[in-house]
Scaffold this motif. Structure first.
Motif, short mmCIF file in Angstrom:
data_model
loop_
_atom_site.label_atom_id
_atom_site.label_comp_id
_atom_site.label_asym_id
_atom_site.label_seq_id
_atom_site.Cartn_x
_atom_site.Cartn_y
_atom_site.Cartn_z
N ALA A 180 -112.22 -24.90 -15.24
CA ALA A 180 -112.48 -26.18 -15.93
C ALA A 180 -113.78 -26.86 -15.49
O ALA A 180 -114.05 -27.98 -15.90
CB ALA A 180 -111.30 -27.13 -15.70
N LEU A 181 -114.59 -26.17 -14.67
CA LEU A 181 -115.81 -26.81 -14.15
C LEU A 181 -116.67 -27.40 -15.27
O LEU A 181 -117.20 -28.51 -15.14
CB LEU A 181 -116.62 -25.79 -13.34
CG LEU A 181 -117.96 -26.30 -12.76
CD1 LEU A 181 -117.72 -27.47 -11.81
CD2 LEU A 181 -118.69 -25.16 -12.06
N GLY A 182 -116.79 -26.69 -16.38
CA GLY A 182 -117.63 -27.15 -17.48
C GLY A 182 -117.10 -28.39 -18.18
O GLY A 182 -117.81 -29.00 -19.00
N LYS A 183 -115.85 -28.77 -17.88
CA LYS A 183 -115.26 -29.95 -18.53
C LYS A 183 -115.33 -31.21 -17.65
O LYS A 183 -114.96 -32.30 -18.10
CB LYS A 183 -113.79 -29.68 -18.87
CG LYS A 183 -113.58 -28.57 -19.90
CD LYS A 183 -112.10 -28.39 -20.19
CE LYS A 183 -111.87 -27.29 -21.24
NZ LYS A 183 -110.43 -27.14 -21.53
N LEU A 184 -115.78 -31.05 -16.40
CA LEU A 184 -115.79 -32.20 -15.48
C LEU A 184 -116.88 -33.20 -15.85
O LEU A 184 -118.01 -32.81 -16.17
CB LEU A 184 -115.99 -31.72 -14.05
CG LEU A 184 -114.94 -30.78 -13.47
CD1 LEU A 184 -115.19 -30.54 -11.99
CD2 LEU A 184 -113.53 -31.32 -13.69
N VAL A 185 -116.53 -34.49 -15.78
CA VAL A 185 -117.48 -35.54 -16.17
C VAL A 185 -117.64 -36.55 -15.03
O VAL A 185 -116.66 -36.95 -14.38
CB VAL A 185 -117.01 -36.28 -17.44
CG1 VAL A 185 -118.11 -37.20 -17.95
CG2 VAL A 185 -116.60 -35.29 -18.53
N VAL A 186 -118.89 -36.96 -14.82
CA VAL A 186 -119.27 -37.95 -13.80
C VAL A 186 -119.76 -39.21 -14.50
O VAL A 186 -120.44 -39.12 -15.54
CB VAL A 186 -120.38 -37.37 -12.90
CG1 VAL A 186 -120.99 -38.44 -12.02
CG2 VAL A 186 -119.84 -36.23 -12.05
N TYR A 187 -119.48 -40.37 -13.91
CA TYR A 187 -119.87 -41.65 -14.52
C TYR A 187 -120.62 -42.52 -13.52
O TYR A 187 -120.24 -42.64 -12.35
CB TYR A 187 -118.64 -42.41 -15.02
CG TYR A 187 -117.80 -41.63 -16.00
CD1 TYR A 187 -117.95 -41.81 -17.37
CD2 TYR A 187 -116.87 -40.70 -15.55
CE1 TYR A 187 -117.19 -41.07 -18.27
CE2 TYR A 187 -116.11 -39.96 -16.43
CZ TYR A 187 -116.27 -40.15 -17.80
OH TYR A 187 -115.53 -39.41 -18.68
N GLY A 188 -121.68 -43.13 -14.01
CA GLY A 188 -122.42 -44.15 -13.28
C GLY A 188 -123.09 -45.02 -14.32
O GLY A 188 -122.74 -44.97 -15.51
N SER A 189 -124.06 -45.80 -13.90
CA SER A 189 -124.80 -46.60 -14.87
C SER A 189 -126.25 -46.14 -14.92
O SER A 189 -126.69 -45.32 -14.09
CB SER A 189 -124.73 -48.09 -14.49
OG SER A 189 -125.71 -48.40 -13.52
N ASP A 190 -127.00 -46.69 -15.86
CA ASP A 190 -128.42 -46.36 -15.91
C ASP A 190 -129.18 -46.99 -14.75
O ASP A 190 -130.39 -46.77 -14.59
CB ASP A 190 -129.04 -46.77 -17.25
CG ASP A 190 -128.86 -48.25 -17.58
OD1 ASP A 190 -128.29 -48.99 -16.74
OD2 ASP A 190 -129.27 -48.67 -18.68
#
Length: 501
Positions: A180-190
């Motif tokens: 599932a590595l290709g499905k992992l999502v990271v979040y931050g801001s600009d």
């Protein structure tokens, strides 16, 4: 080799070290005494040094004095003086007497402390000193070493975010499967530091799955929780797996603070790792009146602060705390035969090699220990408050000149401002060029060094107070240079190439 029979410098000799060490300390002390005489920003051209130095190393030893003469005449002109009281660019990189002494002692011992057995004091002092600092910051107990978490000194905040992202990645993949590595999502801001993007690249997170969510002046460039929730919900709906969220206390562009508590709750409800990057502003939070900016850190899985930025600890010393040290160890541990030993095998000790990317590590806790002991908490708080007061003074100067405006609220010791275009000329591109030319003009004087960012498409000047030697008189002088260069610019028409005609 030369040095046998007392004819030259030996590989190590206590009396020679004493003699040459005194000479070097005198040279360094003179450098600090005269640091204001140097242009803050180096004025050399690319490739300048190759023209001044030989093509090959010398066959015969040279004297230390000859080397120091070359440092003075050839190296220092190519140095941007980060310790100058007139350095206001980026964020500070503090040096101090205590930090310097700690570095000397670390260099003297010169151990490679990858595991407890290689120097027990190095591991144990690091654990103790990071517990001290964690308590000063009023971090939750889970971040301290008596529990399941603990602190570790990394080289930089970039390394800190990388190791916790790897821990979070592997923790998630153990749950959902490695495929599932290709499905992992990271979040931050600009506004999140670009180190997050680099961590994603190294950690195998697909570039299109690194979400840097847009911020604007309505939240003073803080990351709105509702936008994070929407992005996560959307990604889940299309089969992606959110796993990592980064909040910031003191963003690089404008030193804003993300709403930690709300972001942490979102992360927890979605089984994500929540990392708090307080590389810059974390230092200020040892002052009770600024501790509020860490409210919500109890929701975090990891927390990072750079003691080498604004805490009088010479580079490098980036302090990282985690609530679950096993998450780091499971991602970063190796156990080759040649490193096996009784204490490690019995699981009685911490081996910091398993908390970081490299194997080897320096005795960095010595300098942080010395800073805390030789200055004490009260003096450190006074030091931080003084810089914030100096920044407030600069902000007041900007506010009293109608040609300038403050672009974002000042929370700590960074002022974001810009020169307004002439009346009737509100064209953004020309306004941006005006400020770019002002920046270049100011920095080329050598009297101060400032840097810039972009906020809502506006070229914005950054004035970060934080050098140990900076006093009110330096702020006043810097403001005078800015005013004078602005007067020169506004008195001359701006050409299309951004240069005054």
């Amino acid at each position: 080799m030369d040095g046998e029979g007392g004819g030259g410098l030996k590989p190590m000799d206590s009396e020679q070290l004493r003699e040459y060490g005194h000479q070097m300390v005198d040279f360094i002390a003179d450098y600090y005494k005269n640091i204001e005489n140097y242009p803050v920003l180096s004025q050399v051209e690319p490739g300048y040094l190759r023209k001044l130095l030989p093509d090959a190393a010398p066959n015969r030893p040279e004297s230390l004095q000859n080397v120091l003469d070359d440092v003075q005449s050839k190296i220092l002109p190519g140095v941007t003086h980060w310790q100058s009281p007139n350095f206001y660019a980026y964020y500070p990189s503090n040096s101090s007497v205590a930090g310097f002494l700690g570095e000397m002692l670390s260099a003297a011992i010169n151990m490679v402390g990858f595991s407890w057995i290689t120097s027990p004091a190095a591991t144990e002092l690091e654990m103790i000193v990071l517990d001290w600092l964690g308590k000063l910051l009023k971090l939750p107990q889970e971040f301290l070493s008596p529990g399941h978490g603990g602190g570790v000194i990394q080289g930089t905040a970039s390394e800190a975010v990388l190791v916790v992202l790897l821990a979070a990645r592997d923790k998630t993949l153990r749950r959902v499967g490695k495929s599932a590595l290709g499905k992992l999502v990271v979040y931050g801001s600009d506004q999140t530091h670009s180190a997050l993007q680099k961590a994603c690249q190294i950690g195998g997170v697909h570039p299109e799955n690194c979400r840097l969510l847009k911020t604007d002046s309505s939240t003073n460039y803080a990351l709105p929780p509702e936008i994070v929730s929407e992005a996560i919900s959307h990604d889940i709906s299309i089969g992606l797996i959110p796993f990592f969220l980064c909040g910031t206390v003191g963003t690089t562009s404008s030193a804003t603070v993300d709403p930690l508590y709300s972001l942490g709750k979102i992360a927890k409800s979605n089984d994500m790792w929540f990392h708090v990057d307080a590389a810059y502003a974390g230092s200020a939070c040892i002052c009770p009146e600024y501790r509020k900016y860490l409210d919500g850190v109890e929701e975090a899985d990891s927390f990072n602060m750079n003691a080498h930025k604004w805490f009088l600890t010479n580079f490098d010393c980036s302090t990282l705390w985690v609530k679950d040290r096993n998450a780091l160890i499971q991602s970063l541990s190796t156990n080759p035969e040649f490193l096996k030993n009784k204490a490690s095998q019995a699981n009685l000790v911490v081996d910091y090699k398993d908390w970081q990317i490299p194997l080897g590590r320096r005795f960095r806790s010595l300098k942080l220990w010395m800073v805390l002991r030789l200055y004490g908490v009260e003096n450190l708080q006074h030091y931080l408050r003084n810089h914030i007061e100096l920044a407030k003074y600069f902000e007041e100067c900007v506010g009293q000149d109608s040609r300038f405006e403050v672009v974002a609220p000042r929370l700590f010791a960074l002022v974001c401002f810009r020169l307004l275009p002439p009346v009737g000329d509100n064209e953004v591109c020309r306004s941006n060029k005006l400020n770019q030319v002002l920046l270049e003009a100011v920095n080329s004087t050598g009297k101060l060094f400032i840097s810039h960012t972009a906020l809502s498409g506006m070229y914005t000047l950054r004035f970060a107070v934080g050098a140990p030697l900076t006093e009110r008189r330096h702020i006043a002088a810097a403001w005078k240079v800015l005013q004078d260069e602005a007067s020169t610019l506004l008195g001359a028409p701006l050409q299309d190439n951004g240069n005054p005609s």
